[in-house]
Design a protein around this motif. Structure first.
Motif, mmCIF file in Angstrom:
data_model
loop_
_atom_site.group_PDB
_atom_site.id
_atom_site.type_symbol
_atom_site.label_atom_id
_atom_site.label_comp_id
_atom_site.label_asym_id
_atom_site.label_seq_id
_atom_site.Cartn_x
_atom_site.Cartn_y
_atom_site.Cartn_z
ATOM 1 N N SER A 236 8.649 8.313 7.106
ATOM 2 C CA SER A 236 9.817 9.403 6.623
ATOM 3 C C SER A 236 10.939 8.489 5.977
ATOM 4 O O SER A 236 11.296 7.523 6.478
ATOM 5 C CB SER A 236 10.339 10.265 7.665
ATOM 6 O OG SER A 236 9.080 10.878 8.109
ATOM 7 N N ALA A 237 11.476 8.960 4.695
ATOM 8 C CA ALA A 237 12.656 8.480 4.165
ATOM 9 C C ALA A 237 13.256 9.389 3.323
ATOM 10 O O ALA A 237 12.653 10.046 2.587
ATOM 11 C CB ALA A 237 12.350 7.034 3.353
ATOM 12 N N GLU A 238 14.686 9.532 3.369
ATOM 13 C CA GLU A 238 15.256 10.547 2.419
ATOM 14 C C GLU A 238 14.938 11.796 2.630
ATOM 15 O O GLU A 238 14.850 12.754 1.604
ATOM 16 C CB GLU A 238 15.470 9.988 1.026
ATOM 17 C CG GLU A 238 15.822 8.507 0.866
ATOM 18 C CD GLU A 238 15.373 7.802 -0.260
ATOM 19 O OE1 GLU A 238 15.270 8.301 -1.520
ATOM 20 O OE2 GLU A 238 15.067 6.641 -0.322
ATOM 21 N N GLY A 239 14.330 12.368 3.643
ATOM 22 C CA GLY A 239 13.604 13.683 3.587
ATOM 23 C C GLY A 239 12.496 13.864 3.113
ATOM 24 O O GLY A 239 11.547 14.831 3.380
ATOM 25 N N GLY A 240 11.923 12.780 2.453
ATOM 26 C CA GLY A 240 10.414 12.727 1.952
ATOM 27 C C GLY A 240 9.609 11.770 2.632
ATOM 28 O O GLY A 240 9.670 11.604 3.902
ATOM 29 N N LEU A 241 8.835 11.058 1.757
ATOM 30 C CA LEU A 241 8.118 9.972 2.482
ATOM 31 C C LEU A 241 8.098 8.789 1.551
ATOM 32 O O LEU A 241 7.810 8.748 0.375
ATOM 33 C CB LEU A 241 6.732 10.598 2.401
ATOM 34 C CG LEU A 241 5.707 10.078 3.364
ATOM 35 C CD1 LEU A 241 5.843 10.339 4.933
ATOM 36 C CD2 LEU A 241 4.082 10.463 3.292
ATOM 37 N N SER A 242 8.064 7.647 2.327
ATOM 38 C CA SER A 242 7.877 6.229 1.557
ATOM 39 C C SER A 242 6.673 5.799 1.722
ATOM 40 O O SER A 242 6.272 5.710 3.028
ATOM 41 C CB SER A 242 9.112 5.427 2.125
ATOM 42 O OG SER A 242 8.876 3.941 1.965
ATOM 43 N N ILE A 243 6.046 5.175 0.885
ATOM 44 C CA ILE A 243 4.498 4.805 0.925
ATOM 45 C C ILE A 243 4.534 3.407 0.418
ATOM 46 O O ILE A 243 4.705 3.300 -0.768
ATOM 47 C CB ILE A 243 3.640 5.796 0.134
ATOM 48 C CG1 ILE A 243 3.611 7.152 0.599
ATOM 49 C CG2 ILE A 243 2.076 5.346 0.248
ATOM 50 C CD1 ILE A 243 3.233 8.191 -0.712
ATOM 51 N N GLY A 244 4.214 2.390 1.294
ATOM 52 C CA GLY A 244 4.108 0.907 0.905
ATOM 53 C C GLY A 244 3.071 0.714 -0.045
ATOM 54 O O GLY A 244 2.034 1.691 -0.162
ATOM 55 N N ALA A 245 3.104 -0.128 -1.170
ATOM 56 C CA ALA A 245 2.142 -0.246 -2.250
ATOM 57 C C ALA A 245 0.861 -0.690 -1.812
ATOM 58 O O ALA A 245 -0.178 -0.372 -2.401
ATOM 59 C CB ALA A 245 2.725 -0.948 -3.370
ATOM 60 N N LEU A 246 0.762 -1.202 -0.578
ATOM 61 C CA LEU A 246 -0.580 -1.654 -0.097
ATOM 62 C C LEU A 246 -1.422 -0.699 0.786
ATOM 63 O O LEU A 246 -2.479 -0.901 1.300
ATOM 64 C CB LEU A 246 -0.294 -2.890 0.560
ATOM 65 C CG LEU A 246 -0.167 -4.046 -0.289
ATOM 66 C CD1 LEU A 246 0.077 -5.409 0.554
ATOM 67 C CD2 LEU A 246 -1.304 -4.563 -1.312
ATOM 68 N N VAL A 247 -0.563 0.562 1.150
ATOM 69 C CA VAL A 247 -1.269 1.488 1.750
ATOM 70 C C VAL A 247 -2.687 2.185 1.000
ATOM 71 O O VAL A 247 -2.875 2.229 -0.101
ATOM 72 C CB VAL A 247 -0.290 2.688 2.015
ATOM 73 C CG1 VAL A 247 -1.149 4.041 2.486
ATOM 74 C CG2 VAL A 247 0.709 2.551 2.604
ATOM 75 N N SER A 248 -3.810 2.144 1.911
ATOM 76 C CA SER A 248 -5.003 2.313 1.108
ATOM 77 C C SER A 248 -5.079 3.775 0.776
ATOM 78 O O SER A 248 -4.413 4.609 1.435
ATOM 79 C CB SER A 248 -6.185 1.681 2.083
ATOM 80 O OG SER A 248 -6.332 2.742 3.272
ATOM 81 N N ASN A 249 -5.897 4.115 -0.104
ATOM 82 C CA ASN A 249 -6.106 5.630 -0.250
ATOM 83 C C ASN A 249 -6.644 6.352 0.585
ATOM 84 O O ASN A 249 -6.098 7.382 1.015
ATOM 85 C CB ASN A 249 -7.184 5.820 -1.723
ATOM 86 C CG ASN A 249 -6.634 5.171 -2.912
ATOM 87 O OD1 ASN A 249 -7.407 5.244 -4.181
ATOM 88 N ND2 ASN A 249 -5.226 4.571 -3.125
ATOM 89 N N SER A 250 -7.514 5.691 1.718
ATOM 90 C CA SER A 250 -7.891 6.443 2.813
ATOM 91 C C SER A 250 -6.754 6.799 3.693
ATOM 92 O O SER A 250 -6.773 8.006 4.235
ATOM 93 C CB SER A 250 -8.824 5.793 3.495
ATOM 94 O OG SER A 250 -9.951 4.958 2.872
ATOM 95 N N ASP A 251 -6.148 5.655 4.280
ATOM 96 C CA ASP A 251 -5.008 5.723 5.043
ATOM 97 C C ASP A 251 -4.210 6.934 4.475
ATOM 98 O O ASP A 251 -3.609 7.832 5.447
ATOM 99 C CB ASP A 251 -4.488 4.610 5.447
ATOM 100 C CG ASP A 251 -5.010 3.477 6.270
ATOM 101 O OD1 ASP A 251 -5.708 4.028 7.248
ATOM 102 O OD2 ASP A 251 -4.912 2.321 6.123
ATOM 103 N N LEU A 252 -3.570 6.915 3.349
ATOM 104 C CA LEU A 252 -2.851 7.762 2.724
ATOM 105 C C LEU A 252 -3.336 9.312 2.910
ATOM 106 O O LEU A 252 -2.413 10.317 3.271
ATOM 107 C CB LEU A 252 -2.347 7.480 1.151
ATOM 108 C CG LEU A 252 -1.313 8.465 0.583
ATOM 109 C CD1 LEU A 252 -0.118 8.171 1.531
ATOM 110 C CD2 LEU A 252 -0.924 7.769 -0.913
ATOM 111 N N ALA A 253 -4.659 9.485 2.322
ATOM 112 C CA ALA A 253 -4.989 10.854 2.403
ATOM 113 C C ALA A 253 -5.346 11.366 4.092
ATOM 114 O O ALA A 253 -5.276 12.609 4.133
ATOM 115 C CB ALA A 253 -6.562 10.546 1.751
#
Lengths: 327, 169
Positions: free
Chosen positions: A59-76
């Motif tokens: 969580s960041a700034e009320g939204g979400l911060s997603i590292g560039a290396l997060v896999s598509n599966s983990d994000l979904a």
């Protein structure tokens, strides 16, 4: 595959330095290695960034911060994404296969190359692959190609589903430049239209590294991702729509739409969003929205079907989101 | 390039050109030919292996990028005398004809069932936040990265469903 020098980045400055010196970044590799095998791209130097600490979703700034290396599966599969940004989970899950989503990264997904048949075939001319060599998609096979935003030099589409959802959500990118400084850029300002330089696809400068994608705070209303393709799974979009509609007292209070499969970049038209806001949902309104969206469409013979397909897909999506929710 | 891989619990030191994919490393350098090469472009799934618990296309990754990783191949899932539950189910339900895609199908299904246990939704899940009801449509969608040119799909789905439901074969 041509031979190349391989090195592993120990930290971000290491990666940025290699990148500024001309190395090509490899992360998931699912797109890059495919293109290297076909000799569509022939990097002399690869910098492997997979050991960098860019795998966090927080969580960041009320939204979400997603590292560039997060896999598509983990994000979904991430709880917050599924609950608060479901359009993004849906878009990710509609793309590729389970195996590819496990490898493919968030940053790499944004930077994946077009699936234009002529770009992918190193025996064919292609202005994107070899500037000035010509474009055989024009007048050729264009089922996957653009009807909006193309040029006389290139009508290739951007293939990502994820980027369409992120464009709709108005995500931003945190980019680290070769001087080590981080800057923020809206995804809506990230991709360039081809014009007469289709080989330049984004505003990234040599040495730039995408570190994070930042989603704004969850917005109200309902959201969905609708994708139309040639088979039920594991195929690129012919047309896709990412949409969010907020209703209040029978009127559309807020709207955001983005489109995939129809343009060289995830397509966002502010005029389309503006037209919906304040209006009562109706078939006539949705038809007007489609007219505005498709104003200036320049289909080829092989993709003229996308004009009615986009109109119908847009209408179906808006109908779905504006329907009364059963209590 | 020197690369250390743990494959099916056993440590291997690979010395191969940087271009070597994990698939070619397994087949051509380490003599483990259970993993198959189909399209070599990530489209068919015949090369599926499990790396650090996740199924991936071994044709679309460089072996040198996996230094220190744990790889499970079909050889690590079961043996002729001691088949894994999915291997047994594929035999019992006739989940193949020529058998070429089968190692990839079984590696993929093994990891896919773990993804379901972890609660990952799919494109066909009606509700992204609800518990997954394991329908045939769910199995088909989650296995769409594994092609079978013999089209043994109905039996593949049956085999996977049987194992997912804890049935004995």
């Amino acid at each position: 595959m041509r031979s190349f020098h391989y090195e592993r980045a120990a930290d971000t400055p290491d990666a940025v330095a290699a990148c500024a010196a001309g190395a090509t970044i490899i992360a998931g590799g699912t797109n890059l290695l495919d293109l290297m095998k076909r000799e569509v791209v022939q990097p002399e130097r690869l910098i492997d960034i997979t050991r960098l600490d860019l795998r966090t979703i927080e969580s960041a700034e009320g939204g979400l911060s997603i590292g560039a290396l997060v896999s598509n599966s983990d994000l979904a599969a991430h709880r917050d994404v599924r609950r608060d940004w479901p359009v993004l989970a849906q878009a990710l899950l509609s793309g590729a296969s389970g195996q590819l989503r496990n490898k493919a990264t968030t940053g790499g997904n944004l930077l994946q190359r077009t699936r234009c048949y002529y770009f992918q075939d190193s025996a064919m001319p292609c202005n994107k692959r070899e500037p000035g060599s010509g474009c055989h998609a024009l007048g050729g096979a264009t089922r996957l190609h653009a009807i909006l935003g193309g040029s006389d030099a290139c009508i290739a589409t951007h293939p990502s589903d994820m980027a369409v959802a992120m464009t709709m959500l108005d995500a931003s990118l945190d980019i680290i430049g070769k001087d080590g400084a981080s800057r923020r850029l809206r995804l809506r300002d990230f991709y360039r239209l081809p014009g007469d330089t289709p080989h330049i696809e984004t505003v990234l400068q040599p040495g730039d590294l995408i570190a994070k994608v930042v989603l704004p705070p969850p917005a109200g209303g309902r959201q969905t991702y609708r994708k139309v393709r040639d088979r039920a799974s594991y195929a690129f979009a012919l047309v896709s729509v990412a949409a969010r509609i907020e209703l209040a007292e029978g009127r559309i209070a807020d709207a955001s739409l983005a489109f995939g499969g129809i343009a060289p970049r995830p397509w966002h038209d502010p005029a389309v969003d503006r037209l919906l806001v304040g209006e009562v949902p109706s078939a006539a309104l949705f038809a007007r929205v489609a007219d505005v969206l498709l104003d200036g469409a320049a289909p080829q013979e092989g993709n003229a079907f996308k004009v009615p397909l986009l109109r119908r897909t847009l209408t179906a999506t808006l109908n779905e989101l504006c329907r009364e929710i059963p209590q | 390039m020197q690369t250390k891989l743990t494959i099916n619990g056993k440590s291997h030191n690979l010395n191969a050109d940087t271009r070597t994919t994990l698939l070619d490393a397994l087949r051509n350098h380490l003599g483990m030919t259970g993993t198959k090469k189909g399209c070599d472009h990530g489209q068919c799934g015949a090369c599926t292996v499990i790396v650090n618990g996740r199924r991936i296309n071994s044709c679309l990754t460089l072996a040198c990028m996996h230094d220190g990783n744990e790889v499970t191949t079909i050889e690590g899932l079961g043996t002729v005398d001691d088949l894994s539950p999915l291997q047994r189910a594929f035999v019992a339900h006739d989940g193949f004809q020529c058998g070429y895609c089968t190692p990839g199908q079984i590696c993929s299904a093994t990891a896919m069932l773990e993804e379901i246990k972890a609660g990952w939704p799919s494109h066909v899940s009606a509700d992204l936040n609800a518990e997954i009801a394991l329908s045939d449509a769910e199995i088909a969608e989650r296995m769409s990265g594994n092609l079978c040119r013999c089209a043994a799909y109905p039996n593949i789905v049956e085999a996977i469903r049987t194992v997912a439901q804890g049935g004995r074969t």
